[in-house]
Motif scaffolding. Structure first.
Motif, mmCIF file in Angstrom:
data_model
loop_
_atom_site.group_PDB
_atom_site.id
_atom_site.type_symbol
_atom_site.label_atom_id
_atom_site.label_comp_id
_atom_site.label_asym_id
_atom_site.label_seq_id
_atom_site.Cartn_x
_atom_site.Cartn_y
_atom_site.Cartn_z
ATOM 1 N N VAL A 1 -16.923 -29.970 -21.119
ATOM 2 C CA VAL A 1 -16.657 -28.628 -21.590
ATOM 3 C C VAL A 1 -15.972 -28.857 -23.158
ATOM 4 O O VAL A 1 -14.921 -29.660 -23.377
ATOM 5 N N ALA A 2 -16.698 -28.272 -24.052
ATOM 6 C CA ALA A 2 -16.245 -28.263 -25.646
ATOM 7 C C ALA A 2 -14.918 -27.565 -25.527
ATOM 8 O O ALA A 2 -14.687 -26.607 -24.989
ATOM 9 N N GLY A 3 -13.840 -28.218 -26.265
ATOM 10 C CA GLY A 3 -12.409 -27.844 -26.189
ATOM 11 C C GLY A 3 -11.516 -28.424 -25.148
ATOM 12 O O GLY A 3 -10.342 -27.991 -25.177
ATOM 13 N N VAL A 4 -12.264 -29.180 -24.340
ATOM 14 C CA VAL A 4 -11.253 -29.777 -23.166
ATOM 15 C C VAL A 4 -11.088 -31.289 -23.575
ATOM 16 O O VAL A 4 -12.185 -32.226 -23.174
ATOM 17 N N GLY A 5 -10.096 -31.687 -23.951
ATOM 18 C CA GLY A 5 -9.905 -33.218 -24.305
ATOM 19 C C GLY A 5 -8.693 -33.721 -23.500
ATOM 20 O O GLY A 5 -8.395 -33.063 -22.491
ATOM 21 N N ALA A 6 -8.076 -34.640 -23.672
ATOM 22 C CA ALA A 6 -7.030 -35.376 -23.119
ATOM 23 C C ALA A 6 -5.845 -34.348 -23.004
ATOM 24 O O ALA A 6 -5.293 -34.165 -21.989
ATOM 25 N N ARG A 7 -5.551 -33.990 -24.030
ATOM 26 C CA ARG A 7 -4.131 -32.903 -24.205
ATOM 27 C C ARG A 7 -4.322 -31.534 -23.233
ATOM 28 O O ARG A 7 -3.569 -31.453 -22.622
ATOM 29 N N THR A 8 -5.758 -31.013 -23.503
ATOM 30 C CA THR A 8 -5.907 -29.976 -22.584
ATOM 31 C C THR A 8 -6.091 -30.198 -21.232
ATOM 32 O O THR A 8 -5.324 -29.429 -20.315
ATOM 33 N N LEU A 9 -6.570 -31.157 -20.794
ATOM 34 C CA LEU A 9 -6.838 -31.625 -19.331
ATOM 35 C C LEU A 9 -5.397 -31.925 -18.783
ATOM 36 O O LEU A 9 -5.052 -31.499 -17.491
ATOM 37 N N THR A 10 -4.611 -32.550 -19.507
ATOM 38 C CA THR A 10 -3.199 -33.019 -18.948
ATOM 39 C C THR A 10 -2.252 -31.471 -18.967
ATOM 40 O O THR A 10 -1.738 -31.401 -17.917
ATOM 41 N N LEU B 1 -3.639 -28.551 -18.076
ATOM 42 C CA LEU B 1 -4.047 -27.879 -16.944
ATOM 43 C C LEU B 1 -3.713 -28.614 -15.724
ATOM 44 O O LEU B 1 -3.220 -27.819 -14.808
ATOM 45 N N LEU B 2 -3.535 -29.867 -15.786
ATOM 46 C CA LEU B 2 -3.130 -30.676 -14.463
ATOM 47 C C LEU B 2 -1.735 -30.253 -14.171
ATOM 48 O O LEU B 2 -1.363 -29.958 -13.195
ATOM 49 N N GLN B 3 -0.885 -30.399 -15.417
ATOM 50 C CA GLN B 3 0.641 -29.747 -15.391
ATOM 51 C C GLN B 3 0.480 -28.683 -14.574
ATOM 52 O O GLN B 3 1.580 -28.450 -13.848
ATOM 53 N N HIS B 4 -0.083 -27.554 -15.031
ATOM 54 C CA HIS B 4 0.071 -26.288 -14.750
ATOM 55 C C HIS B 4 -0.215 -25.799 -13.294
ATOM 56 O O HIS B 4 0.508 -25.146 -12.635
ATOM 57 N N PHE B 5 -1.293 -26.372 -13.240
ATOM 58 C CA PHE B 5 -2.213 -26.208 -11.751
ATOM 59 C C PHE B 5 -1.999 -27.216 -10.723
ATOM 60 O O PHE B 5 -1.907 -26.711 -9.644
ATOM 61 N N GLY B 6 -1.571 -28.338 -11.098
ATOM 62 C CA GLY B 6 -1.220 -29.186 -10.022
ATOM 63 C C GLY B 6 -2.345 -30.404 -9.657
ATOM 64 O O GLY B 6 -1.991 -31.076 -9.204
ATOM 65 N N SER B 7 -3.373 -29.780 -9.548
ATOM 66 C CA SER B 7 -4.819 -30.551 -9.511
ATOM 67 C C SER B 7 -5.993 -29.975 -9.991
ATOM 68 O O SER B 7 -5.948 -28.733 -10.339
ATOM 69 N N GLN C 1 -5.792 -18.858 -19.038
ATOM 70 C CA GLN C 1 -5.319 -18.389 -20.494
ATOM 71 C C GLN C 1 -3.598 -18.297 -20.239
ATOM 72 O O GLN C 1 -3.325 -17.657 -19.195
ATOM 73 N N PRO C 2 -2.845 -18.331 -21.010
ATOM 74 C CA PRO C 2 -3.242 -18.705 -22.215
ATOM 75 C C PRO C 2 -3.102 -20.431 -22.459
ATOM 76 O O PRO C 2 -3.053 -21.010 -23.841
ATOM 77 N N GLY C 3 -3.337 -21.131 -21.513
ATOM 78 C CA GLY C 3 -3.429 -22.792 -21.492
ATOM 79 C C GLY C 3 -4.646 -23.247 -22.280
ATOM 80 O O GLY C 3 -4.562 -24.004 -23.016
ATOM 81 N N VAL C 4 -5.605 -22.483 -22.293
ATOM 82 C CA VAL C 4 -6.828 -22.589 -23.141
ATOM 83 C C VAL C 4 -7.218 -21.306 -23.589
ATOM 84 O O VAL C 4 -6.866 -20.098 -23.073
ATOM 85 N N GLY C 5 -8.003 -21.209 -24.635
ATOM 86 C CA GLY C 5 -8.470 -20.093 -25.072
ATOM 87 C C GLY C 5 -9.453 -19.491 -24.295
ATOM 88 O O GLY C 5 -10.240 -19.839 -23.422
ATOM 89 N N ALA C 6 -10.028 -18.128 -24.718
ATOM 90 C CA ALA C 6 -10.590 -17.397 -24.031
ATOM 91 C C ALA C 6 -12.364 -18.206 -23.889
ATOM 92 O O ALA C 6 -12.716 -18.046 -22.734
ATOM 93 N N GLN C 7 -12.698 -18.644 -24.788
ATOM 94 C CA GLN C 7 -13.944 -19.348 -24.761
ATOM 95 C C GLN C 7 -14.067 -20.327 -23.949
ATOM 96 O O GLN C 7 -14.780 -20.582 -23.225
ATOM 97 N N ALA D 1 -16.196 -21.012 -20.368
ATOM 98 C CA ALA D 1 -16.761 -22.149 -20.088
ATOM 99 C C ALA D 1 -16.328 -22.844 -18.807
ATOM 100 O O ALA D 1 -17.289 -23.131 -18.140
ATOM 101 N N ILE D 2 -15.065 -22.902 -18.575
ATOM 102 C CA ILE D 2 -14.546 -23.582 -17.475
ATOM 103 C C ILE D 2 -15.036 -22.914 -16.101
ATOM 104 O O ILE D 2 -15.690 -23.341 -15.257
#
Length: 139
Positions: free
Chosen positions: A20-29, A31-37, A50-56, A60-61
């Motif tokens: 997914v464009a816009g999801v790299g190491a920092r974003t994935l980390t 998301l994992l920290q917030h959701f747990g899995s 949101q707001p962990g990632v932008g609307a677009q 996409a996710i």
């Protein structure tokens, strides 16, 4: 909350998010920290993402078709391409220790213990036309 259609492999979650464009190491980390899995990331609605990632990126996710991702993974495997997410035992330890290590490696060929001091070329999801042509010629 939405639920993915049918059970997906953990590896499919990693691959899907890594593409997914816009999801790299920092974003994935994050998301994992917030959701747990990653399963919980895929169970979340666009609003929950949101707001962990932008609307677009959230859209996409939530639009990811996991059975399609798993079908592509099967085709890649048939072509000799393996996917190695961070948690895979085959993920190179030295690379894993670097800042912003790619969440998933797409590897053609074998990674050997002798490769521990090797240098890798990490590509972009959207290479320039000339770069893609050059990579095709040398690959």
């Amino acid at each position: 909350m939405r639920r993915p259609d049918g059970p997906a492999s953990e590896r499919a979650y990693w691959v899907a998010l890594a593409t997914v464009a816009g999801v790299g190491a920092r974003t994935l980390t994050r998301l994992l920290q917030h959701f747990g899995s990653l399963a919980e990331v895929f169970a979340a609605s666009a609003a929950d993402l949101q707001p962990g990632v932008g609307a677009q990126t959230a859209a996409a996710i939530t639009a990811i078709d996991l059975p399609s991702v798993e079908a592509r993974m099967s085709a890649w495997a048939a072509s000799g391409i393996q996917t190695l997410p961070w948690q895979d035992a085959g993920y190179p330890p030295n690379l894993l220790r670097t800042p912003d290590a790619p969440p998933v490696l797409f590897v053609r060929g074998a990674l050997l213990p002798a490769d521990s001091r090797a240098v890798a070329v990490v590509g972009t999801r959207q290479p320039a036309r000339a770069s893609a042509a050059l990579a095709a010629q040398t690959g």
